[in-house]
Design a protein around this motif. Sequence first.
Motif, mmCIF file in Angstrom:
data_model
loop_
_atom_site.group_PDB
_atom_site.id
_atom_site.type_symbol
_atom_site.label_atom_id
_atom_site.label_comp_id
_atom_site.label_asym_id
_atom_site.label_seq_id
_atom_site.Cartn_x
_atom_site.Cartn_y
_atom_site.Cartn_z
ATOM 1 N N ALA A 1 9.562 36.567 28.558
ATOM 2 C CA ALA A 1 9.628 38.032 28.670
ATOM 3 C C ALA A 1 8.947 38.731 27.501
ATOM 4 N N THR A 2 9.112 38.153 26.323
ATOM 5 C CA THR A 2 8.589 38.786 25.125
ATOM 6 C C THR A 2 7.082 39.008 25.231
ATOM 7 N N GLY B 1 21.149 43.844 33.109
ATOM 8 C CA GLY B 1 21.345 45.010 32.260
ATOM 9 C C GLY B 1 20.603 44.811 30.957
ATOM 10 N N ASP C 1 13.442 41.502 19.265
ATOM 11 C CA ASP C 1 13.990 40.995 20.518
ATOM 12 C C ASP C 1 15.343 40.348 20.202
ATOM 13 N N LEU D 1 11.949 45.706 26.365
ATOM 14 C CA LEU D 1 10.760 45.403 25.560
ATOM 15 C C LEU D 1 9.568 46.253 26.000
ATOM 16 N N ALA E 1 17.842 39.763 22.413
ATOM 17 C CA ALA E 1 18.513 39.323 23.640
ATOM 18 C C ALA E 1 19.478 38.164 23.392
ATOM 19 N N TYR F 1 12.544 25.804 24.741
ATOM 20 C CA TYR F 1 11.776 25.912 25.968
ATOM 21 C C TYR F 1 10.834 24.716 26.045
HETATM 22 C C1 LIG Z 1 17.017 36.877 28.149
HETATM 23 C C2 LIG Z 1 15.886 37.207 27.275
HETATM 24 C C3 LIG Z 1 15.010 38.285 27.542
HETATM 25 C C4 LIG Z 1 14.991 39.036 28.844
HETATM 26 O O1 LIG Z 1 16.137 39.563 29.304
HETATM 27 P P1 LIG Z 1 16.316 39.935 30.861
HETATM 28 O O2 LIG Z 1 17.516 40.810 30.843
HETATM 29 O O3 LIG Z 1 16.532 38.661 31.589
HETATM 30 O O4 LIG Z 1 15.099 40.659 31.299
HETATM 31 C C5 LIG Z 1 14.050 38.594 26.616
HETATM 32 N N1 LIG Z 1 13.908 37.888 25.487
HETATM 33 C C6 LIG Z 1 14.689 36.832 25.204
HETATM 34 C C7 LIG Z 1 14.481 36.102 23.927
HETATM 35 C C8 LIG Z 1 15.699 36.451 26.090
HETATM 36 O O5 LIG Z 1 16.465 35.391 25.799
#
Ligand SMILES: *Cc1c(COP(=O)(O)O)cnc(C)c1O
Length: 376
Positions: free
Chosen positions: A89-90, A200, A158, A65, A160, A319
């Motif tokens: 993280a976002t 990763g 995002d 990101l 992930a 969350y």
């Molecule tokens: C897991 C996750 C991340 C971050 O990933 P990392 O590899 O742990 O840094 C970012 N955004 C979302 C929505 C996530 O679920």
Amino acid sequence: MKKIQMVDLKSQYEKIRDEVNDAIQEVIDQTAFINGPQVKDFAKELAEFNQVKHVIPCANGTDALQIAMMALGFQPGEEVIVPTFTYVATVEVIALLGLKPVFIDVTPDTFELRVDQLESSLTSKTVGIVPVHLYGQCSNMEAILEFASKHGLKVIEDTAQAIGADYTFSDGRVAKAGTMGDVGTTSFFPSKNLGCFGDGGAMFTNDDELAGRLQMIANHGQKKKYYHDSIGVNSRLDTLQAGILRVKLKHLNRYSKSRNEVADKYDKAFSNLPHIQTPVRAKNSTHVFHQYTIQVNNGKRDELKAYLQEKGVPSMVYYPVPLHQQTAYLEFGYKLGDFPIAEELCSKVLSLPIHTEMKGEEQDYIINALKSFFDE
Ligand SMILES: *Cc1c(COP(=O)(O)O)cnc(C)c1O
């Protein structure tokens, strides 16, 4: 029956043990631990899987990101629209880069950012939108892309939690999650749908020039060794992890299918429970069920969670606090009541165990445990 877990990575490994062990041994024998050939091979194979031109591996999903925002040239003080109901993280990387997060509420059924609030979130400083494909299905990309293109904004998806999900546009075109915006980012954290044995991540793009910039920034801002054209970071996918991911990628479609089977069975079992809202499927997206997240509507979510725990059934709240109310982000000036749907979801959502190796008897046990809470 063995102990029930949210995800069962051990059983998953057992089934592909030889393939994975061979891949690991191969990397060790070659001793090309950094940027070995497996990294390039994996990037190529994932690009093929995703039908996207470029996959740029990096160290984790958070870095992905950050690098995406750096490569897109976002400048301090500029604004990025982001849902308040997501993993930290976002928004973390937005704040770290000196950008301003502009929070937006989510829909109460599919948990995606509210497209109808984009217009009112727009200012002369807005440069981007980060839709989060939460729990495993795509946000309303057609509307987001249309809005972004009308206002000259960049879109970072995002992905992930949604790798492998398919989105269908109104003209019938189908695209993989993470390949529709300017950049898609993903994480290979072990418990993600495509997880490695450590950290990763990767970025996806169809833009050749942008791909070059992403690659360069992930590698200390250099194209040629020891010549630095821009300020970059050190963010690499280990060769060992790439070797493991090459093996697991071959199984990803099967993994998504198993997760869907578990979800379907939960859906059926809970359809008549009055206080439970089962996950709503988005109209234009398939679901890869990174999480199976119910909403508990009678105010007893925490009691249910404790009850399940007592019966040996783990569950998680993804969350508990929306980002605009997290201590670290209070400085951006939001307050309780600003995003009522997200705030309510935080008190209602509960994610149940879902993974690729769920046994029938395990799931029956979970279902019965949950049902018995409402019988009492
Ligand atoms: C897991 C996750 C991340 C971050 O990933 P990392 O590899 O742990 O840094 C970012 N955004 C979302 C929505 C996530 O679920």
